[in-house]
Write a protein that holds these residues in place. Structure first.
Motif, PDB file in Angstrom:
ATOM      1  N   THR A 207       0.888  -1.228   0.166  1.00 60.19           N
ATOM      2  CA  THR A 207       0.046   0.058  -0.058  1.00 60.19           C
ATOM      3  C   THR A 207       0.838   1.173  -0.040  1.00 60.19           C
ATOM      4  O   THR A 207       2.220   1.319   0.265  1.00 60.19           O
ATOM      5  CB  THR A 207      -0.927   0.081   1.274  1.00 60.19           C
ATOM      6  N   TYR A 208       0.229   2.471  -0.423  1.00 62.76           N
ATOM      7  CA  TYR A 208       0.924   3.743  -0.486  1.00 62.76           C
ATOM      8  C   TYR A 208      -0.070   4.774   0.114  1.00 62.76           C
ATOM      9  O   TYR A 208      -1.079   4.471  -0.084  1.00 62.76           O
ATOM     10  CB  TYR A 208       1.198   4.250  -1.791  1.00 62.76           C
ATOM     11  N   THR A 209       0.641   5.620   1.045  1.00 58.47           N
ATOM     12  CA  THR A 209      -0.246   6.664   1.631  1.00 58.47           C
ATOM     13  C   THR A 209       0.762   7.998   1.405  1.00 58.47           C
ATOM     14  O   THR A 209       1.787   7.896   1.834  1.00 58.47           O
ATOM     15  CB  THR A 209      -0.290   6.621   2.978  1.00 58.47           C
ATOM     16  N   SER A 210       0.241   8.973   0.793  1.00 55.95           N
ATOM     17  CA  SER A 210       0.613  10.378   0.728  1.00 55.95           C
ATOM     18  C   SER A 210       0.979  10.899   2.038  1.00 55.95           C
ATOM     19  O   SER A 210       0.046  10.759   2.948  1.00 55.95           O
ATOM     20  CB  SER A 210       0.111  11.067  -0.579  1.00 55.95           C
ATOM     21  N   SER A 211       2.135  11.560   2.170  1.00 51.88           N
ATOM     22  CA  SER A 211       2.217  12.418   3.462  1.00 51.88           C
ATOM     23  C   SER A 211       1.542  13.712   3.585  1.00 51.88           C
ATOM     24  O   SER A 211       1.321  14.275   4.734  1.00 51.88           O
ATOM     25  CB  SER A 211       3.801  12.415   3.761  1.00 51.88           C
ATOM     26  N   LEU A 212       1.492  14.566   2.416  1.00 50.76           N
ATOM     27  CA  LEU A 212       0.936  15.836   2.358  1.00 50.76           C
ATOM     28  C   LEU A 212      -0.524  15.778   1.694  1.00 50.76           C
ATOM     29  O   LEU A 212      -0.479  15.042   0.756  1.00 50.76           O
ATOM     30  CB  LEU A 212       1.847  16.620   1.757  1.00 50.76           C
ATOM     31  N   TYR A 213      -1.194  16.849   2.189  1.00 48.73           N
ATOM     32  CA  TYR A 213      -2.419  16.793   1.472  1.00 48.73           C
ATOM     33  C   TYR A 213      -2.460  18.132   0.399  1.00 48.73           C
ATOM     34  O   TYR A 213      -2.025  19.062   0.642  1.00 48.73           O
ATOM     35  CB  TYR A 213      -3.451  17.416   2.495  1.00 48.73           C
ATOM     36  N   ARG A 214      -2.500  17.396  -0.876  1.00 45.07           N
ATOM     37  CA  ARG A 214      -2.552  18.294  -2.166  1.00 45.07           C
ATOM     38  C   ARG A 214      -3.598  17.649  -2.995  1.00 45.07           C
ATOM     39  O   ARG A 214      -3.885  16.359  -3.130  1.00 45.07           O
ATOM     40  CB  ARG A 214      -1.286  18.120  -2.861  1.00 45.07           C
ATOM     41  N   ILE A 215      -4.291  18.412  -3.576  1.00 45.73           N
ATOM     42  CA  ILE A 215      -5.329  18.170  -4.679  1.00 45.73           C
ATOM     43  C   ILE A 215      -4.859  17.279  -5.760  1.00 45.73           C
ATOM     44  O   ILE A 215      -5.587  16.711  -6.452  1.00 45.73           O
ATOM     45  CB  ILE A 215      -6.230  19.306  -4.866  1.00 45.73           C
ATOM     46  N   LYS A 216      -3.635  17.747  -6.190  1.00 43.89           N
ATOM     47  CA  LYS A 216      -3.145  17.016  -7.231  1.00 43.89           C
ATOM     48  C   LYS A 216      -1.584  16.858  -7.065  1.00 43.89           C
ATOM     49  O   LYS A 216      -1.183  17.655  -6.643  1.00 43.89           O
ATOM     50  CB  LYS A 216      -3.495  17.508  -8.674  1.00 43.89           C
TER      51      LYS A 216
END
Length: 499
Positions: A207-216
């Motif tokens: 699995t992968y989880t992004s660290s920062l909230y970005r819309i793209k």
């Protein structure tokens, strides 16, 4: 059988023989490759420097110098910036450009070159992850060893794989197997096991989880196994909510006619009268920046009063902001609808090709179709405008894809809003909308739909006085040309423009 039919049959027979030959050669190569194992990477030394050339070429697109096509009109845009301020303006522009790149660039734009005959199977596109949400990676890396000690799957050995990312963390969801996992929920994840099937089993729950909230945005997953490595992209994007427009049952619920007027009420009245001759119920929206606004008579007409002489593009923004239909039809206030002004035909084209954003017709045979040729350069881009089209639309022979069209066009309302009209352009502006929309708007022109134009030079009396006043504002002054070119220089980061 006639001669042409015989030739076609003979040609197909040749192709069949060729296909059989190639298939046989491929089978021999496959059997040989299976027998000998995957070749080690050393056997593919890049003596020609091809991979380096590819990387250099990719970098060069961002550092090259560009030039505009030479014509009788060629503007060096720095000439339109005050010489005493040029250095400071140039610095401010570069700062804004770097911010623009931060918004627009993505790791997904990086050039990736695959190794030949790699034993790794992995996704090459289509991996999407919502920001901050754990997402299974479909088509996860499947490993097949090139080394003899792993060909016997039952033999004990040490198999390991390392995966790394930059903008997120990796994890193995299913830890029930015998494999060893290091770096769980970190940027670098290492897996090892005594059997390849165990290792592949772990990878199925990667699995992968992004660290920062970005819309793209995006990330690159780097995989290392034995002497091999691979990289594949992950698209990080907040899934947008659809914004749909109900087309309704007829043209009146699909299209709103929009225009901008200044002083020319006589011309506007003639335009409205001609519209009502063919479309008696369609909504008309008018932006009006006249000095002494006059009420516009008629049903289903909305008139929006602006500050006096506010300008052409500001008026366009105003009317577009009030459209509630899927499409808008732009017309000038001195046009005339005729039997050839078939809005339905333009709608049919847009519905048949949903990718289209703008489709234009002609004004008494004048299409004004033009292509925009743009090159990036280290110190600014180069833009040239050339009359003509890119190519015809398959299945619609009367329509062609192009870069810009005349001031008579049907457009998707939401597409026009996304690009907008720069309100600083007050007197003469048209191409600028398509320049701002380059790469954002897909534009076409169709020859089967046209609108008329009211004859010039026939006004008398009070109407002529009004038109004389109108033209004192309509003609572009030199300082306005300078301002427009300065906008090209800073806003569009151009160094030259060839109209």
């Amino acid at each position: 059988m006639d001669c042409d039919a015989f030739k076609r049959s003979h040609y197909r027979l040749k192709l069949s023989y060729l296909a059989i030959l190639l298939c046989g050669m491929g089978s021999v190569y496959y059997i040989y490759n299976r027998a000998s194992g995957f070749p080690e990477p050393e056997e593919y030394d890049d003596d020609s420097g091809l991979f380096n050339k590819l990387n250099i070429s990719n970098q060069a697109t961002r550092s090259m110098q560009c030039s505009c096509l030479k014509t009788s009109e060629l503007y060096n845009l720095e000439d339109f910036v005050d010489a005493t301020e040029l250095s400071e303006v140039r610095q401010r522009r570069e700062v804004e450009y770097q911010k623009h790149l931060t918004r627009e660039q993505s790791p997904l734009q990086q050039l990736l070159v695959a190794q030949p005959n790699s034993p790794l199977m992995y996704p090459i596109q289509g991996v999407h992850a919502a920001p901050l949400q754990e997402t299974f990676i479909p088509g996860t890396p499947f490993l097949k060893s090139t080394q003899a000690r792993f060909r016997d799957i039952g033999r004990e050995a040490n198999a390991s794989v390392t995966l790394s990312v930059t903008n997120g963390v990796l994890a193995i969801k299913n830890l029930d197997s015998d494999g060893k996992v290091e770096g769980q929920r970190e940027k670098v994840l290492s897996l090892s096991a005594s059997r390849l099937d165990t290792l592949n089993g772990l990878l199925k729950s990667l699995t992968y989880t992004s660290s920062l909230y970005r819309i793209k945005g995006g990330d690159l997953v780097h995989v290392t196994f034995e002497q091999y490595s691979a990289t594949f992209p992950i698209v990080i994007q907040q899934t947008p909510i659809p914004n749909l427009s109900d087309p309704g049952q007829d043209i009146n619920s699909q299209v709103t006619i929009t225009t901008k007027t200044f002083l020319r009420y006589a011309q506007l009245d003639r335009l409205i009268e001609s519209i009502r001759a063919f479309y008696k119920d369609i909504k008309i929206i008018v932006a009006d920046d006249s000095f002494k606004p006059q009420p516009i008579k008629g049903s289903n007409i909305e008139q929006y009063i602006m500050p006096p002489a506010k300008g052409w593009f500001a008026g366009r923004n105003l009317v577009v902001s009030q459209v509630s239909t899927k499409y808008l039809l732009w017309v000038d206030d001195d046009f005339l609808f005729t039997e050839s002004t078939k809005i339905e035909k333009l709608v049919e084209v847009m519905e048949a090709m949903p990718e289209l954003d703008v489709v234009g017709g002609s004004v008494e045979g004048n299409f004004f179709n033009f292509k925009l040729v743009y090159e990036e350069g280290e110190d600014g881009g180069c833009l040239s405008r050339r009359m003509g089209n890119y190519q015809s639309i398959p299945g619609i022979p009367d329509c062609h894809l192009t870069g810009g069209v005349v001031n008579f066009f049907l457009a998707r309302t939401d597409s026009v809003r996304r690009v907008g009209f720069d309100p600083r352009l007050q007197r003469v502006a048209h191409t600028e909308f398509f320049v701002d929309g380059l790469g954002k708007l897909l534009v076409a022109s169709c020859s089967t739909v046209s609108v008329g134009h009211q004859p010039k030079g026939q006004a008398t009396g009070e109407e002529k006085k009004v038109l004389d006043q109108y033209w004192t504002f309509r003609i572009e002054k030199q300082e306005e040309v300078k301002m427009k070119m300065a906008l090209y220089y800073f806003k569009n980061r151009l160094k030259c423009f060839s109209p």
